[in-house]
Design an enzyme around this catalytic site. Structure first.
Site, PDB file in Angstrom:
ATOM      1  N   SER A  23       0.804  -1.096   0.157  1.00 34.81           N
ATOM      2  CA  SER A  23       0.029   0.040  -0.036  1.00 34.81           C
ATOM      3  C   SER A  23       0.866   1.357  -0.065  1.00 34.81           C
ATOM      4  O   SER A  23       1.988   1.432   0.684  1.00 34.81           O
ATOM      5  CB  SER A  23      -0.924  -0.011   1.301  1.00 34.81           C
ATOM      6  OG  SER A  23      -1.544   1.369   1.500  1.00 34.81           O
ATOM      7  N   LYS A  24       0.653   2.213  -0.857  1.00 34.44           N
ATOM      8  CA  LYS A  24       1.388   3.517  -0.881  1.00 34.44           C
ATOM      9  C   LYS A  24       1.207   4.014   0.510  1.00 34.44           C
ATOM     10  O   LYS A  24       2.235   4.930   0.776  1.00 34.44           O
ATOM     11  CB  LYS A  24       0.657   4.266  -1.984  1.00 34.44           C
ATOM     12  CG  LYS A  24       0.899   4.036  -3.333  1.00 34.44           C
ATOM     13  CD  LYS A  24       0.500   4.840  -4.357  1.00 34.44           C
ATOM     14  CE  LYS A  24       0.506   4.514  -5.612  1.00 34.44           C
ATOM     15  NZ  LYS A  24       0.024   5.414  -6.862  1.00 34.44           N
ATOM     16  N   ARG A  25       0.291   3.976   1.365  1.00 36.69           N
ATOM     17  CA  ARG A  25      -0.069   4.665   2.488  1.00 36.69           C
ATOM     18  C   ARG A  25       0.753   4.018   3.540  1.00 36.69           C
ATOM     19  O   ARG A  25       0.916   4.631   4.793  1.00 36.69           O
ATOM     20  CB  ARG A  25      -1.626   4.830   2.836  1.00 36.69           C
ATOM     21  CG  ARG A  25      -2.474   5.460   1.851  1.00 36.69           C
ATOM     22  CD  ARG A  25      -4.104   5.499   2.448  1.00 36.69           C
ATOM     23  NE  ARG A  25      -4.638   6.200   1.213  1.00 36.69           N
ATOM     24  CZ  ARG A  25      -5.980   6.249   1.557  1.00 36.69           C
ATOM     25  NH1 ARG A  25      -6.611   5.760   2.691  1.00 36.69           N
ATOM     26  NH2 ARG A  25      -6.753   7.300   0.510  1.00 36.69           N
ATOM     27  N   ARG A  26       1.132   2.747   3.495  1.00 36.80           N
ATOM     28  CA  ARG A  26       1.639   2.254   4.658  1.00 36.80           C
ATOM     29  C   ARG A  26       3.197   1.448   4.158  1.00 36.80           C
ATOM     30  O   ARG A  26       3.676   1.565   5.269  1.00 36.80           O
ATOM     31  CB  ARG A  26       0.797   0.825   4.911  1.00 36.80           C
ATOM     32  CG  ARG A  26       1.163  -0.118   6.220  1.00 36.80           C
ATOM     33  CD  ARG A  26       0.350  -1.339   6.366  1.00 36.80           C
ATOM     34  NE  ARG A  26       0.404  -2.143   4.848  1.00 36.80           N
ATOM     35  CZ  ARG A  26      -0.601  -2.412   4.217  1.00 36.80           C
ATOM     36  NH1 ARG A  26      -1.879  -1.910   4.751  1.00 36.80           N
ATOM     37  NH2 ARG A  26      -0.662  -3.128   3.189  1.00 36.80           N
ATOM     38  N   VAL A  55       6.726   1.698  -1.389  1.00 39.82           N
ATOM     39  CA  VAL A  55       6.479   1.317  -2.638  1.00 39.82           C
ATOM     40  C   VAL A  55       6.982   2.208  -3.768  1.00 39.82           C
ATOM     41  O   VAL A  55       6.957   1.517  -4.893  1.00 39.82           O
ATOM     42  CB  VAL A  55       4.945   0.875  -2.790  1.00 39.82           C
ATOM     43  CG1 VAL A  55       4.546   0.259  -1.720  1.00 39.82           C
ATOM     44  CG2 VAL A  55       4.211   2.281  -2.817  1.00 39.82           C
TER      45      VAL A  55
END
Length: 469
Positions: A234-237, A240
Site C-alpha cells: 500500500s502507498k499509505r503504509r 512502494v
C-alpha cells in the site's frame, strides 16, 4: 499476428514497484515474441492527474531500462474519449446496454442491503438517454464467462452473478471498464499482462469485447505483491515508490533483477543473474499465481552484491550524485570546494565492499571532506571512557614520530601503544576512530588515516583530547 502488449499506468502518484514489475514483464514478453510494447497513460481522472506524475512514470521507466523511443507511445486515454462514447452508443443501439436513473440509495432501498448488487430494475422499462441516466451493460442471464489466463488457467464466472454494470455515467462519460476495453481494441492489444487485482473486472471486460464483436486478448494476471505481513503493498503504509529506491541508491540492474523474481525464478539454484538470462528464460506460464513477497531486506542484499560487482571506476561514477548533490539527491554535508576527488578515489575500493545502497557512501566518507568530523555523541559517550585521554595523548606522540605515514606503519604504531597498556588493538583504536571520523564504525581506520593525512589526523585527535578530563 504481431504481439502487442501495453502498460497502462495512471499519473496519480509515485511509480509503484508492482507497476514496475508489470512493465518489465510486458517488456520482456514483447521482446521475446518480436512484438510491440505500448505505453498508455490512463489520465481520465482529471482531479488527481498531474503532469509531473506523467514525467515521473517516463523517468522511472527510463531508469529500469524501458527507455523513451524504444516503445510505442505514450498515448493518453483522454485523447480517445470520442471512441469511448461511440462504443457506448453502439452497445445501446444494439440492445446490449440500457439506461437507468436509479441512485445508489434506490438500489439499496429495493434490495434492503448496501451489499446487494443492482437488480436490473430498468432492464425493460425503455428509459432513454438523459441527464442523470447511467448506461448499464445487459449481462447475459445464463451461461458462464470463461477467462483463459496464461497464469491462472481458466477462471470461470457465472453470468447470473455479474450485475448489470455501469459503462457510462449520468453525464455520458464512459467509466474505466469500457474505456480500457475500447483503448485496447483501438490499439490492437493482443495480450493483457497485468496484476491479479484486475482479475475480478476481467469477465465484465471480456463480455464487452464479445458485445463489441472483437476477439478478447490473451489474459495473464500476475500475482499480487505483498509485504511481510502478507498484506497487499500500500502507498499509505509501505515503501512502494520506485523513485524512493532509486534516490536511496539502489542500482537499476539490482532492482530489475529482484522485481522479476516476484513470482518467477530463473533455472538452477540462482537468483542474481545477468539481465540477458532473464530476458531469455522468462516465461509467463511459469509465473507462480501465489502472492509474491516484496522483501526489502533481500532487495538490499541484492543491491549490495550488485555494488560490489561494479568495476571501481563505475562505482566511483555511480556515487557522484550523492557526493555532489545532483538531480533529486540531497546535497552532502560538505561544501563543493571541500570535496577531494583523489581522496575519494583512494578510499572507494574500501567503501565499495561496505555499503548496500549508494546513499550510504556519504556517512562513510564525510570525515574526509569536512573541516572537523561530525561527532556521534552516543558513540563518543560509549567510547571515551576513563583512560581515553591518556591513550589519545600517547597516540599523538607516537604518530608524530612516524617517518612513514602509511596504513601499515599507523597500525603497528597504535598496536604498540595499546600493548604498553595491556589493550588489544580493537580497544586501542576505538577512541582514535571516534576522534578522527566521529563514529565507531566505518572504513578501515588506518587506510582512512593514511588518506586523511598526518596534519588533519593529529589536529582531530588533539581536539578530541581537549574535550576529555
Amino acid at each position: 499476428m504481431t504481439v502487442r502488449v501495453r502498460f497502462a499506468p495512471s499519473p496519480t502518484g509515485m511509480f509503484h514497484v508492482g507497476g514496475a514489475r508489470s512493465a518489465l514483464q510486458n517488456w520482456i514478453y514483447a521482446k521475446q515474441q518480436g512484438g510491440v510494447f505500448v505505453l498508455r497513460i490512463e489520465d481520465t481522472d482529471a482531479a488527481r492527474n498531474k503532469p509531473e506524475w506523467t514525467e515521473g512514470i517516463l523517468s522511472a521507466l527510463d531508469w529500469i531500462g524501458i527507455s523513451r523511443g524504444s516503445y510505442e507511445g505514450p498515448y493518453f486515454q483522454s485523447e480517445n474519449a470520442g471512441e469511448h462514447r461511440a462504443a457506448a452508443t453502439r452497445l445501446y443501439e444494439s440492445g446490449r446496454a440500457y439506461y437507468c436513473d436509479c441512485t445508489r440509495e434506490d438500489v439499496q432501498a429495493r434490495t434492503g442491503s448496501q451489499y446487494q448488487g443492482y437488480d436490473g430494475y430498468h432492464r425493460d422499462r425503455g428509459l432513454g438517454p438523459g441527464p442523470g441516466h447511467a448506461l448499464r451493460f445487459r449481462t447475459p442471464d445464463e451461461g458462464v464467462t470463461v477467462v483463459v489466463d496464461l497464469i491462472r488457467g481458466e477462471p470461470t464466472f457465472e453470468n447470473k452473478l455479474i450485475e448489470d454494470f455501469v459503462i457510462a455515467r449520468g453525464d455520458g462519460s464512459p467509466v474505466f471498464l469500457l474505456a480500457n476495453v475500447v483503448d485496447d481494441m483501438t490499439m490492437g492489444i493482443t495480450h493483457v499482462i497485468r496484476a491479479e487485482e484486475h482479475l475480478p473486472n476481467t469477465p465484465k471486460q471480456q463480455l464487452l469485447w464479445d458485445a463489441l464483436g472483437v476477439k478478447p486478448p490473451v489474459w495473464a494476471h500476475v500475482p499480487v505483491v505483498v509485504n511481510e505481513k502478507r498484506q497487499k503493498l500500500s502507498k499509505r503504509r509501505d515503501k512502494v515508490a520506485l523513485e524512493a529506491y532509486r534516490d536511496e541508491g539502489y542500482l537499476a540492474g539490482a532492482m530489475r533483477n529482484y522485481l522479476m523474481l516476484l513470482g518467477w525464478a530463473p533455472s538452477g539454484d540462482r537468483e542474481i543473474v545477468p539481465w540477458s538470462v532473464i530476458e531469455d528464460e522468462f516465461r509467463l506460464d511459469e509465473v507462480n499465481p501465489s502472492p509474491a513477497f516484496f522483501d526489502e531486506k533481500k532487495l538490499r542484499a541484492f543491491n549490495g552484491e550488485y555494488i560490489r560487482a561494479l568495476p571501481v571506476a563505475e562505482f566511483v561514477e555511480a556515487c557522484q550524485p550523492w557526493l555532489t548533490g545532483t538531480g533529486t539527491i540531497a546535497p552532502p554535508p560538505w561544501q563543493p570546494d571541500e570535496f577531494d576527488a583523489d581522496a575519494f578515489a583512494a578510499v572507494a575500493p574500501l567503501a565499495q565492499t561496505r555499503i548496500a545502497v549508494l546513499s550510504e557512501i556519504v556517512p562513510n566518507v564525510d570525515f574526509l571532506f569536512l573541516a572537523s568530523p561530525m561527532i556521534d555523541e552516543a558513540a563518543w559517550t560509549k567510547t571515551m571512557k576513563d583512560g581515553s585521554g591518556e591513550l589519545l595523548d600517547a597516540a599523538v606522540t607516537a604518530f608524530e614520530a612516524l617517518e612513514s605515514w602509511d596504513a601499515e606503519s599507523l597500525k603497528s604504531t597504535l598496536e604498540a601503544v595499546g600493548a604498553e597498556r595491556g589493550l588489544k588493538l580493537g580497544k586501542t583504536q576505538a577512541p582514535v576512530r571516534v576522534a578522527v571520523t566521529g563514529r565507531t564504525v566505518g572504513l578501515p581506520l588506518f587506510e582512512s588515516l593514511e588518506v586523511l593525512g598526518r596534519e588533519r589526523t593529529l589536529t582531530r585527535i588533539r581536539a578530541a583530547r581537549l574535550r576529555l578530563p
